[in-house]
Design a protein around this motif. Structure first.
Motif, PDB file in Angstrom:
ATOM      1  N   ASN A 161       0.808  -1.226   0.000  1.00 25.58           N
ATOM      2  CA  ASN A 161       0.000   0.000   0.000  1.00 25.58           C
ATOM      3  C   ASN A 161       0.842   1.277   0.000  1.00 25.58           C
ATOM      4  N   SER A 189      -1.340  10.483  -0.401  1.00 24.27           N
ATOM      5  CA  SER A 189      -2.323  10.328   0.666  1.00 24.27           C
ATOM      6  C   SER A 189      -3.300   9.194   0.393  1.00 24.27           C
ATOM      7  N   GLU A 190      -4.074   8.871   1.411  1.00 24.37           N
ATOM      8  CA  GLU A 190      -5.113   7.852   1.263  1.00 24.37           C
ATOM      9  C   GLU A 190      -6.248   8.328   0.365  1.00 24.37           C
ATOM     10  N   ARG A 218       3.301   4.244  -2.100  1.00 27.46           N
ATOM     11  CA  ARG A 218       3.036   5.156  -3.209  1.00 27.46           C
ATOM     12  C   ARG A 218       4.326   5.423  -4.001  1.00 27.46           C
ATOM     13  N   ARG A 267      -6.415   6.631  -3.064  1.00 24.69           N
ATOM     14  CA  ARG A 267      -6.318   5.165  -2.979  1.00 24.69           C
ATOM     15  C   ARG A 267      -6.890   4.437  -4.196  1.00 24.69           C
TER      16      ARG A 267
END
Length: 245
Positions: free
Chosen positions: A135, A226-227, A137, A230
């Motif tokens: 997860n 950032s989330e 980036r 996603r």
């Protein structure tokens, strides 16, 4: 090993001592990341950036690493992880600009651009994801010249940035099983120390009649790290005031 910052995450910005890279370092630090940044020839700028981040309560580490050197890239990632204990986000901003028409463009200049702008980007991502958890980036800084050639003397530079745009699509598929999102930002002209002497001319080429600022790109880096991003991967996001329309 040092304790990381409030959000317990760590980012590495290749080419983070000046311009867009420095703006990305500032913004990621503001977002709570401990940040590593690489530099090649300006240790003063790199250390000033570290001091600025730390003065604002963050954590930062400057690492000398030439993105044309595969071993230096590996060592930069290793040094960052040894220092902060983990890696969650990598921003690959290091790049070279060499201009010239085909009748005058040397083999040496061609090899130099391909070595940093394509090979170096791939190797930086390869090294980073080997030490990155699920997860994470991956964010590359490309160019709007990958979308639309803006000048005949920029052929090789545009070619290298088009290769990055193609690269991240394959890597997005490759890394999807690990939940690692891979995206590319394609800026147009940005006001930095490299463009300041040509600002008026550049402004006239932009439909919005303004030149982008490093912080404009850093805001997009923040989003992609950032989330909130996603559900996005494999995308190339052009941010150029309408130049490539």
């Amino acid at each position: 090993m040092k304790q990381v910052t409030s959000n317990n995450k760590v980012a590495l910005v290749f080419g983070g001592s000046r311009g867009i890279g420095a703006a990305a370092v500032r913004r990621l630090a503001k977002d709570g990341f401990a940040v590593g940044l690489t530099y090649v020839s300006r240790p003063d700028s790199a250390e000033e950036m570290v001091a600025e981040v730390m003065a604002n309560g963050g954590q930062a580490l400057a690492i000398k690493a030439d993105s044309a050197d595969a071993e230096a890239i590996q060592q930069a990632v290793q040094q960052l992880v040894s220092h902060f204990g983990r890696l969650d986000v990598v921003v690959v901003n290091a790049g070279l600009l060499r201009l010239g028409q085909i009748d005058s463009f040397t083999v040496e200049a061609l090899d130099e651009i391909l070595s940093v702008n394509i090979r170096g980007v791939y190797l930086a991502i390869q090294a980073a994801v080997a030490r990155m958890g699920d997860n994470g980036r991956v964010i590359t800084i490309g160019s709007n010249s990958a979308v639309r050639p803006l000048t005949p003397i920029g052929t090789v530079y545009g070619m290298s940035k088009a290769a990055v745009a193609a690269m991240i699509k394959g890597l997005a598929l490759d890394l999807a099983p690990r939940g690692i999102r891979v995206n590319n930002i394609q800026p147009g002209p940005i006001e930095t120390d490299m463009t300041i002497d040509q600002i008026d001319m550049i402004r006239g080429m932009v439909p919005l009649k303004q030149v982008g600022q490093p912080n404009d790109i850093a805001e997009l880096v923040s989003y992609l790290a950032s989330e909130e991003s996603r559900y996005m991967t494999g995308a190339s996001l052009t941010i150029d005031g309408g130049m490539s329309l």
